[in-house]
Design a protein around this motif. Structure first.
Motif, PDB file in Angstrom:
ATOM      1  N   ASP B  15       0.827  -1.210   0.000  1.00 30.78           N
ATOM      2  CA  ASP B  15       0.000   0.000   0.000  1.00 30.78           C
ATOM      3  C   ASP B  15       0.858   1.257   0.000  1.00 30.78           C
ATOM      4  N   ARG B  16       1.880   1.229   0.830  1.00 27.92           N
ATOM      5  CA  ARG B  16       2.776   2.387   0.898  1.00 27.92           C
ATOM      6  C   ARG B  16       3.469   2.616  -0.440  1.00 27.92           C
ATOM      7  N   ALA B  17       3.973   1.526  -1.023  1.00 32.19           N
ATOM      8  CA  ALA B  17       4.663   1.638  -2.307  1.00 32.19           C
ATOM      9  C   ALA B  17       3.707   2.170  -3.379  1.00 32.19           C
ATOM     10  N   ASP B  18       2.481   1.659  -3.376  1.00 29.25           N
ATOM     11  CA  ASP B  18       1.499   2.135  -4.362  1.00 29.25           C
ATOM     12  C   ASP B  18       1.233   3.619  -4.192  1.00 29.25           C
ATOM     13  N   TRP B  98      28.565   8.580  -0.968  1.00 26.80           N
ATOM     14  CA  TRP B  98      28.238   8.808   0.436  1.00 26.80           C
ATOM     15  C   TRP B  98      26.889   9.510   0.558  1.00 26.80           C
ATOM     16  N   LEU B  99      26.706  10.515  -0.304  1.00 31.34           N
ATOM     17  CA  LEU B  99      25.457  11.274  -0.274  1.00 31.34           C
ATOM     18  C   LEU B  99      24.275  10.388  -0.645  1.00 31.34           C
ATOM     19  N   ALA B 100      24.465   9.568  -1.675  1.00 30.95           N
ATOM     20  CA  ALA B 100      23.390   8.670  -2.111  1.00 30.95           C
ATOM     21  C   ALA B 100      23.005   7.728  -0.977  1.00 30.95           C
ATOM     22  N   ASN B 101      23.991   7.217  -0.257  1.00 33.69           N
ATOM     23  CA  ASN B 101      23.703   6.326   0.867  1.00 33.69           C
ATOM     24  C   ASN B 101      22.932   7.037   1.974  1.00 33.69           C
ATOM     25  N   GLN B 102      23.303   8.284   2.240  1.00 30.32           N
ATOM     26  CA  GLN B 102      22.584   9.054   3.256  1.00 30.32           C
ATOM     27  C   GLN B 102      21.130   9.274   2.840  1.00 30.32           C
ATOM     28  N   TYR B 103      20.948   9.641   1.573  1.00 24.92           N
ATOM     29  CA  TYR B 103      19.591   9.829   1.060  1.00 24.92           C
ATOM     30  C   TYR B 103      18.785   8.536   1.194  1.00 24.92           C
ATOM     31  N   ALA B 104      19.428   7.415   0.848  1.00 27.36           N
ATOM     32  CA  ALA B 104      18.737   6.128   0.893  1.00 27.36           C
ATOM     33  C   ALA B 104      18.249   5.833   2.309  1.00 27.36           C
ATOM     34  N   GLN B 105      19.085   6.142   3.285  1.00 30.62           N
ATOM     35  CA  GLN B 105      18.682   5.897   4.673  1.00 30.62           C
ATOM     36  C   GLN B 105      17.460   6.708   5.058  1.00 30.62           C
ATOM     37  N   ILE B 106      17.480   7.989   4.664  1.00 34.12           N
ATOM     38  CA  ILE B 106      16.345   8.865   4.998  1.00 34.12           C
ATOM     39  C   ILE B 106      15.071   8.352   4.319  1.00 34.12           C
ATOM     40  N   LEU B 107      15.200   8.026   3.017  1.00 34.00           N
ATOM     41  CA  LEU B 107      14.024   7.550   2.278  1.00 34.00           C
ATOM     42  C   LEU B 107      13.491   6.258   2.888  1.00 34.00           C
ATOM     43  N   GLY B 108      14.401   5.358   3.234  1.00 35.52           N
ATOM     44  CA  GLY B 108      14.006   4.086   3.826  1.00 35.52           C
ATOM     45  C   GLY B 108      13.326   4.279   5.165  1.00 35.52           C
ATOM     46  N   GLN B 109      13.852   5.219   5.939  1.00 35.00           N
ATOM     47  CA  GLN B 109      13.278   5.490   7.256  1.00 35.00           C
ATOM     48  C   GLN B 109      11.859   6.039   7.124  1.00 35.00           C
ATOM     49  N   TYR B 110      11.673   6.976   6.199  1.00 35.09           N
ATOM     50  CA  TYR B 110      10.325   7.506   5.960  1.00 35.09           C
ATOM     51  C   TYR B 110       9.396   6.394   5.504  1.00 35.09           C
ATOM     52  N   PHE B 111       9.916   5.526   4.631  1.00 38.75           N
ATOM     53  CA  PHE B 111       9.061   4.492   4.039  1.00 38.75           C
ATOM     54  C   PHE B 111       8.532   3.535   5.105  1.00 38.75           C
ATOM     55  N   THR B 112       9.380   3.170   6.053  1.00 40.47           N
ATOM     56  CA  THR B 112       8.940   2.162   7.025  1.00 40.47           C
ATOM     57  C   THR B 112       8.389   2.752   8.322  1.00 40.47           C
ATOM     58  N   HIS B 113       8.845   3.948   8.727  1.00 35.04           N
ATOM     59  CA  HIS B 113       8.486   4.414  10.061  1.00 35.04           C
ATOM     60  C   HIS B 113       7.511   5.579  10.101  1.00 35.04           C
ATOM     61  N   GLU B 114       7.394   6.332   9.021  1.00 28.33           N
ATOM     62  CA  GLU B 114       6.565   7.526   9.091  1.00 28.33           C
ATOM     63  C   GLU B 114       5.146   7.235   8.614  1.00 28.33           C
ATOM     64  N   MET B 115       4.264   8.202   8.866  1.00 27.12           N
ATOM     65  CA  MET B 115       2.870   8.076   8.456  1.00 27.12           C
ATOM     66  C   MET B 115       2.742   7.773   6.971  1.00 27.12           C
ATOM     67  N   LYS B 116       3.497   8.535   6.179  1.00 27.45           N
ATOM     68  CA  LYS B 116       3.426   8.312   4.734  1.00 27.45           C
ATOM     69  C   LYS B 116       4.831   8.332   4.156  1.00 27.45           C
ATOM     70  N   PRO B 117       5.089   7.565   3.097  1.00 30.34           N
ATOM     71  CA  PRO B 117       6.421   7.598   2.490  1.00 30.34           C
ATOM     72  C   PRO B 117       6.618   8.903   1.722  1.00 30.34           C
ATOM     73  N   LEU B 118       7.875   9.243   1.433  1.00 33.45           N
ATOM     74  CA  LEU B 118       8.152  10.414   0.604  1.00 33.45           C
ATOM     75  C   LEU B 118       7.772  10.074  -0.839  1.00 33.45           C
ATOM     76  N   GLU B 119       7.031  10.972  -1.475  1.00 29.87           N
ATOM     77  CA  GLU B 119       6.591  10.702  -2.853  1.00 29.87           C
ATOM     78  C   GLU B 119       7.599  11.295  -3.828  1.00 29.87           C
ATOM     79  N   ILE B 120       8.816  10.802  -3.754  1.00 30.73           N
ATOM     80  CA  ILE B 120       9.862  11.375  -4.600  1.00 30.73           C
ATOM     81  C   ILE B 120      10.793  10.293  -5.139  1.00 30.73           C
TER      82      ILE B 120
END
Lengths: 263, 225
Positions: B15-18, B98-120
Protein backbone atom coordinates in the motif's frame (compact mmCIF):
# COMPACT_ATOMS: atom_id res chain seq x y z
CA UNK A 1 28.12 12.70 10.07
CA UNK A 2 24.46 12.21 9.24
CA UNK A 3 22.42 14.21 6.80
CA UNK A 4 21.63 17.60 8.40
CA UNK A 5 17.81 17.65 8.20
CA UNK A 6 15.95 20.22 10.29
CA UNK A 7 12.38 20.90 11.25
CA UNK A 8 11.13 24.30 10.03
CA UNK A 9 11.61 26.03 13.40
CA UNK A 10 15.17 24.70 13.75
CA UNK A 11 16.27 25.40 10.18
CA UNK A 12 19.41 27.57 9.92
CA UNK A 13 18.35 28.87 6.48
CA UNK A 14 20.86 29.57 3.72
CA UNK A 15 23.64 30.55 6.14
CA UNK A 16 26.61 28.19 6.43
CA UNK A 17 27.78 30.05 9.54
CA UNK A 18 24.35 29.48 11.07
CA UNK A 19 24.67 25.78 10.29
CA UNK A 20 28.12 25.60 11.91
CA UNK A 21 26.84 27.42 14.99
CA UNK A 22 23.91 25.00 15.20
CA UNK A 23 26.32 22.07 15.16
CA UNK A 24 28.67 23.70 17.68
CA UNK A 25 31.52 23.91 15.18
CA UNK A 26 32.45 27.59 15.57
CA UNK A 27 35.92 28.03 17.14
CA UNK A 28 36.14 29.32 20.69
CA UNK A 29 37.72 32.71 21.37
CA UNK A 30 41.15 32.98 23.06
CA UNK A 31 40.90 33.67 26.81
CA UNK A 32 44.29 35.38 27.11
CA UNK A 33 46.09 37.95 24.96
CA UNK A 34 48.25 36.30 22.29
CA UNK A 35 51.89 37.41 21.94
CA UNK A 36 52.02 39.15 18.57
CA UNK A 37 55.61 37.99 17.96
CA UNK A 38 54.35 34.38 17.97
CA UNK A 39 51.71 34.75 15.30
CA UNK A 40 52.08 35.38 11.59
CA UNK A 41 50.91 38.71 10.21
CA UNK A 42 50.05 39.47 6.63
CA UNK A 43 50.67 43.00 5.55
CA UNK A 44 49.76 45.35 2.71
CA UNK A 45 46.81 44.98 0.32
CA UNK A 46 45.12 47.51 -1.96
CA UNK A 47 42.01 47.70 -4.12
CA UNK A 48 41.58 50.26 -6.87
CA UNK A 49 38.50 51.03 -8.94
CA UNK A 50 39.11 51.61 -12.65
CA UNK A 51 37.22 51.87 -15.91
CA UNK A 52 36.22 48.20 -16.30
CA UNK A 53 35.81 47.22 -12.65
CA UNK A 54 38.17 46.90 -9.75
CA UNK A 55 41.70 45.62 -9.17
CA UNK A 56 43.02 43.99 -6.02
CA UNK A 57 46.68 43.49 -5.17
CA UNK A 58 48.75 42.37 -2.24
CA UNK A 59 52.43 42.03 -1.36
CA UNK A 60 53.77 38.57 -0.49
CA UNK A 61 55.43 38.99 2.89
CA UNK A 62 54.23 37.55 6.19
CA UNK A 63 55.99 38.46 9.44
CA UNK A 64 56.13 37.15 13.01
CA UNK A 65 57.46 39.97 15.13
CA UNK A 66 60.59 41.13 13.31
CA UNK A 67 61.09 37.82 11.49
CA UNK A 68 59.95 37.12 7.94
CA UNK A 69 57.80 34.00 8.22
CA UNK A 70 56.84 33.73 4.57
CA UNK A 71 58.08 35.34 1.38
CA UNK A 72 55.35 34.05 -0.86
CA UNK A 73 52.10 34.30 1.07
CA UNK A 74 48.95 34.99 -0.89
CA UNK A 75 46.56 37.61 0.42
CA UNK A 76 44.19 38.15 -2.50
CA UNK A 77 41.49 35.54 -3.09
CA UNK A 78 38.38 35.18 -5.18
CA UNK A 79 35.30 35.36 -2.93
CA UNK A 80 33.07 34.09 -5.73
CA UNK A 81 32.91 34.48 -9.50
CA UNK A 82 32.58 38.30 -9.45
CA UNK A 83 34.14 39.43 -6.19
CA UNK A 84 37.37 39.14 -4.28
CA UNK A 85 38.69 39.54 -0.79
CA UNK A 86 42.16 40.67 0.31
CA UNK A 87 43.40 40.25 3.85
CA UNK A 88 45.77 41.88 6.28
CA UNK A 89 46.28 41.13 9.94
CA UNK A 90 46.87 37.82 11.71
CA UNK A 91 47.23 35.18 8.99
CA UNK A 92 45.62 32.16 10.66
CA UNK A 93 42.22 33.66 11.48
CA UNK A 94 42.36 35.70 8.27
CA UNK A 95 42.77 32.61 6.07
CA UNK A 96 40.02 30.85 8.00
CA UNK A 97 37.78 33.89 7.57
CA UNK A 98 38.39 33.88 3.81
CA UNK A 99 37.63 30.15 3.59
CA UNK A 100 34.40 30.56 5.54
CA UNK A 101 33.44 33.65 3.57
CA UNK A 102 33.93 31.83 0.25
CA UNK A 103 31.89 28.91 1.56
CA UNK A 104 29.17 31.18 2.91
CA UNK A 105 28.69 32.84 -0.49
CA UNK A 106 28.70 29.54 -2.38
CA UNK A 107 26.42 27.88 0.18
CA UNK A 108 23.88 30.69 -0.06
CA UNK A 109 23.98 30.56 -3.86
CA UNK A 110 23.38 26.79 -3.92
CA UNK A 111 20.63 26.74 -1.30
CA UNK A 112 18.76 29.79 -2.62
CA UNK A 113 19.50 29.28 -6.32
CA UNK A 114 20.68 32.90 -6.77
CA UNK A 115 23.84 34.63 -5.54
CA UNK A 116 23.76 37.28 -2.81
CA UNK A 117 23.82 40.94 -3.90
CA UNK A 118 27.20 42.68 -3.60
CA UNK A 119 25.96 44.62 -0.56
CA UNK A 120 24.75 41.35 0.96
CA UNK A 121 28.20 39.84 0.53
CA UNK A 122 29.90 42.85 2.13
CA UNK A 123 27.46 42.60 5.04
CA UNK A 124 28.28 38.93 5.53
CA UNK A 125 31.97 39.79 5.87
CA UNK A 126 31.04 42.52 8.31
CA UNK A 127 29.13 40.00 10.47
CA UNK A 128 32.14 37.66 10.49
CA UNK A 129 34.44 40.49 11.61
CA UNK A 130 32.08 41.44 14.41
CA UNK A 131 32.11 37.84 15.61
CA UNK A 132 35.91 37.97 15.59
CA UNK A 133 36.01 41.09 17.79
CA UNK A 134 36.76 39.27 21.09
CA UNK A 135 39.70 37.54 19.37
CA UNK A 136 40.81 40.84 17.84
CA UNK A 137 40.90 42.37 21.33
CA UNK A 138 43.30 39.56 22.34
CA UNK A 139 45.63 40.42 19.48
CA UNK A 140 44.17 38.30 16.68
CA UNK A 141 42.91 41.15 14.50
CA UNK A 142 41.94 40.64 10.86
CA UNK A 143 41.33 43.55 8.49
CA UNK A 144 40.08 42.63 5.01
CA UNK A 145 39.13 44.57 1.90
CA UNK A 146 36.21 43.37 -0.15
CA UNK A 147 35.74 44.35 -3.79
CA UNK A 148 33.57 43.17 -6.61
CA UNK A 149 31.89 43.90 -9.87
CA UNK A 150 28.28 44.86 -9.16
CA UNK A 151 26.30 43.25 -11.96
CA UNK A 152 23.22 45.27 -11.01
CA UNK A 153 24.87 48.69 -11.39
CA UNK A 154 27.58 47.61 -13.88
CA UNK A 155 30.48 49.09 -11.89
CA UNK A 156 33.31 47.99 -9.65
CA UNK A 157 32.74 48.66 -5.93
CA UNK A 158 35.01 48.32 -2.94
CA UNK A 159 34.60 48.13 0.82
CA UNK A 160 36.95 48.72 3.70
CA UNK A 161 36.41 47.25 7.18
CA UNK A 162 37.62 47.64 10.72
CA UNK A 163 37.99 45.03 13.46
CA UNK A 164 34.57 45.84 14.94
CA UNK A 165 32.81 44.87 11.72
CA UNK A 166 32.46 48.46 10.55
CA UNK A 167 31.86 48.48 6.82
CA UNK A 168 32.84 51.51 4.76
CA UNK A 169 32.24 51.70 1.05
CA UNK A 170 35.03 53.63 -0.65
CA UNK A 171 34.82 55.49 -3.94
CA UNK A 172 38.08 54.91 -5.74
CA UNK A 173 40.52 52.93 -3.62
CA UNK A 174 41.05 51.15 -0.32
CA UNK A 175 44.12 49.80 1.45
CA UNK A 176 44.75 47.78 4.58
CA UNK A 177 47.75 46.50 6.52
CA UNK A 178 50.95 47.97 7.90
CA UNK A 179 52.05 49.54 4.62
CA UNK A 180 48.59 50.84 3.73
CA UNK A 181 49.41 54.45 4.52
CA UNK A 182 52.22 54.59 1.97
CA UNK A 183 50.36 52.49 -0.58
CA UNK A 184 47.22 54.59 -0.42
CA UNK A 185 49.17 57.82 -0.81
CA UNK A 186 50.60 56.54 -4.09
CA UNK A 187 47.18 55.39 -5.29
CA UNK A 188 45.62 58.71 -4.28
CA UNK A 189 48.16 60.65 -6.36
CA UNK A 190 48.08 58.33 -9.38
CA UNK A 191 44.35 57.49 -9.57
CA UNK A 192 42.32 58.76 -12.51
CA UNK A 193 38.74 57.86 -13.41
CA UNK A 194 39.75 56.70 -16.89
CA UNK A 195 42.45 54.25 -15.74
CA UNK A 196 42.39 51.20 -18.01
CA UNK A 197 43.24 47.57 -17.22
CA UNK A 198 46.99 48.06 -17.80
CA UNK A 199 47.25 51.49 -16.20
CA UNK A 200 45.67 50.29 -12.99
CA UNK A 201 48.19 47.43 -12.70
CA UNK A 202 50.99 50.01 -12.93
CA UNK A 203 49.41 52.05 -10.13
CA UNK A 204 49.09 48.96 -7.90
CA UNK A 205 52.66 47.83 -8.59
CA UNK A 206 54.00 51.29 -7.74
CA UNK A 207 51.87 51.53 -4.58
CA UNK A 208 53.14 48.19 -3.26
CA UNK A 209 56.71 49.03 -4.23
CA UNK A 210 56.61 52.31 -2.31
CA UNK A 211 54.93 50.64 0.68
CA UNK A 212 57.71 48.03 0.76
CA UNK A 213 60.27 50.83 0.47
CA UNK A 214 59.00 52.46 3.68
CA UNK A 215 57.53 49.58 5.71
CA UNK A 216 59.69 46.67 6.86
CA UNK A 217 56.71 44.29 7.09
CA UNK A 218 55.78 44.76 3.42
CA UNK A 219 57.66 42.68 0.88
CA UNK A 220 58.94 44.31 -2.30
CA UNK A 221 59.37 42.59 -5.66
CA UNK A 222 61.94 39.80 -5.39
CA UNK A 223 63.43 39.15 -8.86
CA UNK A 224 66.06 36.85 -7.34
CA UNK A 225 63.40 34.30 -6.35
CA UNK A 226 60.83 35.37 -8.92
CA UNK A 227 58.30 36.55 -6.32
CA UNK A 228 55.98 39.40 -7.30
CA UNK A 229 52.75 40.82 -5.89
CA UNK A 230 49.48 38.96 -6.43
CA UNK A 231 47.28 41.06 -8.70
CA UNK A 232 43.71 40.29 -9.78
CA UNK A 233 41.19 42.17 -11.88
CA UNK A 234 37.44 41.85 -11.31
CA UNK A 235 35.33 42.91 -14.29
CA UNK A 236 32.03 41.98 -15.96
CA UNK A 237 33.82 38.78 -17.06
CA UNK A 238 34.56 37.86 -13.46
CA UNK A 239 37.56 37.47 -11.15
CA UNK A 240 40.79 36.93 -13.04
CA UNK A 241 44.20 36.64 -11.43
CA UNK A 242 47.03 38.03 -13.52
CA UNK A 243 49.82 35.75 -14.65
CA UNK A 244 52.90 36.09 -12.48
CA UNK A 245 54.96 36.78 -15.61
CA UNK A 246 52.73 39.72 -16.49
CA UNK A 247 53.12 41.24 -13.02
CA UNK A 248 56.88 40.63 -13.24
CA UNK A 249 57.00 42.47 -16.55
CA UNK A 250 55.07 45.50 -15.23
CA UNK A 251 57.21 45.58 -12.09
CA UNK A 252 60.45 45.43 -14.07
CA UNK A 253 59.22 48.22 -16.33
CA UNK A 254 58.37 50.34 -13.30
CA UNK A 255 61.71 49.70 -11.59
CA UNK A 256 63.54 50.59 -14.80
CA UNK A 257 61.53 53.81 -15.07
CA UNK A 258 62.79 54.88 -11.66
CA UNK A 259 66.17 55.28 -13.33
CA UNK A 260 69.22 56.41 -11.45
CA UNK A 261 67.39 58.45 -8.84
CA UNK A 262 66.99 55.35 -6.63
CA UNK A 263 70.56 54.12 -6.85
CA UNK B 1 -12.59 -2.84 23.49
CA UNK B 2 -11.85 -2.40 19.81
CA UNK B 3 -8.98 -4.35 18.36
CA UNK B 4 -6.73 -2.61 15.80
CA UNK B 5 -7.41 -4.12 12.43
CA UNK B 6 -4.77 -6.61 11.37
CA UNK B 7 -2.92 -5.71 8.18
CA UNK B 8 -0.24 -8.08 6.95
CA UNK B 9 3.21 -6.51 6.54
CA UNK B 10 3.18 -7.44 2.84
CA UNK B 11 -0.05 -5.55 2.35
CA UNK B 12 1.19 -2.57 4.37
CA UNK B 13 4.36 -2.25 2.31
CA UNK B 14 2.48 -2.72 -0.93
CA UNK B 15 0.00 0.00 0.00
CA UNK B 16 2.78 2.39 0.90
CA UNK B 17 4.66 1.64 -2.31
CA UNK B 18 1.50 2.13 -4.36
CA UNK B 19 0.86 5.42 -2.63
CA UNK B 20 4.38 6.70 -3.33
CA UNK B 21 4.39 5.44 -6.91
CA UNK B 22 1.07 7.10 -7.61
CA UNK B 23 2.38 10.44 -6.33
CA UNK B 24 5.55 10.18 -8.41
CA UNK B 25 3.82 9.09 -11.61
CA UNK B 26 1.64 12.21 -11.56
CA UNK B 27 4.72 14.42 -12.02
CA UNK B 28 6.78 14.99 -15.12
CA UNK B 29 9.94 13.05 -15.83
CA UNK B 30 13.65 13.83 -15.78
CA UNK B 31 16.60 12.22 -17.56
CA UNK B 32 20.25 12.09 -16.56
CA UNK B 33 22.77 10.86 -19.10
CA UNK B 34 26.50 10.88 -19.59
CA UNK B 35 27.94 12.60 -22.66
CA UNK B 36 31.45 13.30 -23.92
CA UNK B 37 32.29 16.10 -21.42
CA UNK B 38 30.33 14.96 -18.39
CA UNK B 39 26.74 14.45 -17.28
CA UNK B 40 23.63 16.03 -18.76
CA UNK B 41 20.60 16.59 -16.51
CA UNK B 42 17.37 17.30 -18.28
CA UNK B 43 13.94 17.71 -16.65
CA UNK B 44 10.57 18.67 -18.00
CA UNK B 45 9.70 21.63 -15.82
CA UNK B 46 7.57 24.58 -16.94
CA UNK B 47 8.43 26.48 -13.76
CA UNK B 48 11.38 28.83 -13.83
CA UNK B 49 11.66 29.10 -10.06
CA UNK B 50 10.71 25.74 -8.54
CA UNK B 51 13.79 23.83 -9.65
CA UNK B 52 14.15 20.09 -10.00
CA UNK B 53 17.85 20.15 -10.86
CA UNK B 54 20.36 21.61 -8.43
CA UNK B 55 24.05 21.97 -7.69
CA UNK B 56 25.24 20.05 -4.63
CA UNK B 57 29.02 20.40 -4.74
CA UNK B 58 31.95 20.89 -7.10
CA UNK B 59 31.32 17.73 -9.12
CA UNK B 60 27.94 16.60 -7.77
CA UNK B 61 24.41 17.48 -8.81
CA UNK B 62 20.90 16.49 -7.88
CA UNK B 63 17.66 15.82 -9.76
CA UNK B 64 14.36 15.24 -7.99
CA UNK B 65 10.86 14.46 -9.21
CA UNK B 66 7.60 14.06 -7.34
CA UNK B 67 6.55 16.30 -4.50
CA UNK B 68 8.61 19.50 -4.71
CA UNK B 69 8.70 20.37 -1.01
CA UNK B 70 9.95 16.90 -0.13
CA UNK B 71 12.80 16.60 -2.62
CA UNK B 72 13.83 20.23 -2.18
CA UNK B 73 14.27 19.65 1.55
CA UNK B 74 16.56 16.73 0.74
CA UNK B 75 18.45 18.78 -1.86
CA UNK B 76 19.20 21.45 0.75
CA UNK B 77 20.23 18.80 3.28
CA UNK B 78 22.59 17.44 0.61
CA UNK B 79 24.16 20.87 0.03
CA UNK B 80 24.60 21.29 3.78
CA UNK B 81 26.11 17.87 4.20
CA UNK B 82 28.52 18.33 1.28
CA UNK B 83 29.64 21.81 2.35
CA UNK B 84 30.16 20.61 5.92
CA UNK B 85 32.17 17.60 4.83
CA UNK B 86 34.29 19.70 2.48
CA UNK B 87 34.87 22.26 5.24
CA UNK B 88 35.76 19.67 7.89
CA UNK B 89 38.03 17.56 5.67
CA UNK B 90 38.87 18.64 2.14
CA UNK B 91 36.96 19.38 -1.05
CA UNK B 92 38.29 16.14 -2.55
CA UNK B 93 36.67 14.06 0.18
CA UNK B 94 33.11 14.86 -0.86
CA UNK B 95 31.63 12.15 -3.08
CA UNK B 96 28.28 11.19 -4.54
CA UNK B 97 28.22 7.64 -3.17
CA UNK B 98 28.24 8.81 0.44
CA UNK B 99 25.46 11.27 -0.27
CA UNK B 100 23.39 8.67 -2.11
CA UNK B 101 23.70 6.33 0.87
CA UNK B 102 22.58 9.05 3.26
CA UNK B 103 19.59 9.83 1.06
CA UNK B 104 18.74 6.13 0.89
CA UNK B 105 18.68 5.90 4.67
CA UNK B 106 16.34 8.87 5.00
CA UNK B 107 14.02 7.55 2.28
CA UNK B 108 14.01 4.09 3.83
CA UNK B 109 13.28 5.49 7.26
CA UNK B 110 10.32 7.51 5.96
CA UNK B 111 9.06 4.49 4.04
CA UNK B 112 8.94 2.16 7.03
CA UNK B 113 8.49 4.41 10.06
CA UNK B 114 6.57 7.53 9.09
CA UNK B 115 2.87 8.08 8.46
CA UNK B 116 3.43 8.31 4.73
CA UNK B 117 6.42 7.60 2.49
CA UNK B 118 8.15 10.41 0.60
CA UNK B 119 6.59 10.70 -2.85
CA UNK B 120 9.86 11.38 -4.60
CA UNK B 121 12.51 9.83 -6.80
CA UNK B 122 15.98 11.30 -7.12
CA UNK B 123 19.21 11.09 -9.07
CA UNK B 124 22.60 11.95 -7.59
CA UNK B 125 25.17 12.47 -10.34
CA UNK B 126 28.92 12.93 -10.13
CA UNK B 127 31.23 13.86 -12.97
CA UNK B 128 34.61 12.14 -12.87
CA UNK B 129 38.06 13.04 -14.17
CA UNK B 130 37.30 11.01 -17.29
CA UNK B 131 34.04 9.66 -18.67
CA UNK B 132 34.66 6.15 -17.31
CA UNK B 133 34.41 7.50 -13.75
CA UNK B 134 31.13 9.42 -14.18
CA UNK B 135 28.55 8.13 -11.70
CA UNK B 136 24.76 8.11 -11.62
CA UNK B 137 22.80 6.93 -8.59
CA UNK B 138 19.07 6.38 -8.75
CA UNK B 139 17.14 6.61 -5.47
CA UNK B 140 13.64 5.22 -5.07
CA UNK B 141 10.94 6.28 -2.59
CA UNK B 142 11.65 3.20 -0.41
CA UNK B 143 15.39 3.79 -0.11
CA UNK B 144 16.53 1.51 -2.91
CA UNK B 145 19.78 2.74 -4.49
CA UNK B 146 20.77 1.77 -7.99
CA UNK B 147 24.01 2.56 -9.74
CA UNK B 148 23.60 2.77 -13.51
CA UNK B 149 25.97 3.45 -16.38
CA UNK B 150 24.94 5.65 -19.28
CA UNK B 151 21.55 7.15 -18.50
CA UNK B 152 18.57 6.92 -16.19
CA UNK B 153 15.00 8.17 -16.24
CA UNK B 154 12.85 9.08 -13.23
CA UNK B 155 9.27 10.32 -12.79
CA UNK B 156 6.03 9.82 -14.65
CA UNK B 157 6.07 7.47 -17.66
CA UNK B 158 9.68 6.61 -16.92
CA UNK B 159 9.45 3.21 -18.64
CA UNK B 160 8.22 4.64 -21.94
CA UNK B 161 10.86 7.36 -21.90
CA UNK B 162 13.56 4.81 -21.01
CA UNK B 163 12.53 2.83 -24.08
CA UNK B 164 12.94 5.88 -26.28
CA UNK B 165 16.33 6.67 -24.70
CA UNK B 166 17.55 3.12 -25.31
CA UNK B 167 16.89 3.50 -29.02
CA UNK B 168 18.64 6.84 -29.46
CA UNK B 169 21.28 7.25 -26.77
CA UNK B 170 24.94 6.45 -27.43
CA UNK B 171 28.14 6.74 -25.46
CA UNK B 172 30.39 9.80 -25.75
CA UNK B 173 27.81 11.90 -27.59
CA UNK B 174 28.43 15.61 -28.12
CA UNK B 175 26.40 17.95 -25.90
CA UNK B 176 24.02 19.06 -28.65
CA UNK B 177 23.24 15.45 -29.62
CA UNK B 178 22.79 14.41 -25.98
CA UNK B 179 20.40 17.31 -25.36
CA UNK B 180 18.29 16.58 -28.40
CA UNK B 181 18.12 12.83 -27.60
CA UNK B 182 17.05 13.54 -24.00
CA UNK B 183 14.54 16.20 -24.95
CA UNK B 184 12.92 14.14 -27.70
CA UNK B 185 12.74 11.13 -25.36
CA UNK B 186 10.99 13.30 -22.76
CA UNK B 187 8.64 14.77 -25.36
CA UNK B 188 7.70 11.57 -27.18
CA UNK B 189 6.57 11.41 -30.80
CA UNK B 190 3.51 13.64 -30.42
CA UNK B 191 4.90 16.67 -28.63
CA UNK B 192 7.66 19.24 -29.04
CA UNK B 193 9.29 20.71 -25.95
CA UNK B 194 10.59 24.28 -26.17
CA UNK B 195 13.22 25.77 -23.81
CA UNK B 196 10.49 27.22 -21.55
CA UNK B 197 9.22 23.70 -20.81
CA UNK B 198 12.64 22.44 -19.79
CA UNK B 199 15.22 22.66 -17.08
CA UNK B 200 18.62 21.62 -18.39
CA UNK B 201 21.98 21.60 -16.66
CA UNK B 202 25.35 19.93 -17.08
CA UNK B 203 28.15 18.73 -14.88
CA UNK B 204 30.94 19.43 -17.31
CA UNK B 205 34.62 18.56 -17.07
CA UNK B 206 35.22 21.82 -19.01
CA UNK B 207 33.73 24.04 -16.28
CA UNK B 208 36.63 24.04 -13.82
CA UNK B 209 36.14 23.51 -10.08
CA UNK B 210 32.38 24.04 -10.05
CA UNK B 211 31.34 21.67 -12.80
CA UNK B 212 27.64 22.54 -12.57
CA UNK B 213 26.18 24.92 -15.12
CA UNK B 214 22.65 25.63 -16.29
CA UNK B 215 21.78 25.79 -19.97
CA UNK B 216 19.07 28.38 -20.39
CA UNK B 217 17.41 30.68 -22.91
CA UNK B 218 19.40 31.26 -26.06
CA UNK B 219 22.10 28.69 -25.24
CA UNK B 220 19.52 25.95 -24.84
CA UNK B 221 17.52 27.04 -27.90
CA UNK B 222 20.76 26.90 -29.91
CA UNK B 223 21.41 23.31 -28.78
CA UNK B 224 17.85 22.23 -29.57
CA UNK B 225 17.94 23.55 -33.15
Amino acid sequence: MTLPLYTPDEDPGPSFLGLLAKLGLRPSQPAEPVDSALVTHGTTVVAIRYRDGVLMAGDRRATSGSLISSRSMEKVFPADSHSGVAISGVAGPAMEMVRLFQLQLEHYEKVEGVPLSLDGKANQLSVMLRENLPAAMQGLAVVPIFAGYDQRSGTGRLFQFDITGGRYEEGDYAAAGSGSLHASTVVKLRHRDDLDGDGVVDVAVEALFQAADEDSATGGPDPLRGIYPVVARITAEGFERLDESEVAERTDAFVTSLGDSYR
Amino acid sequence: MTMPMYVSPEQLMKDRADYARKGISRGRAAVASTYADGVLLCAENPSNTLRKVGEIYDRIAFVGVGKYSEFDQLRIAGVRHADLKGYSFSRDDVDALWLANQYAQILGQYFTHEMKPLEIEMIVAEVGEESASDQLFHLLYDGTVMDTRGFMVIGGEADTIRGRMEEEWGQEMALSAAVSVSVSALAGPDRTLVPDDLEVAVLSRENGRRAFGRLEGGDLAGLLD
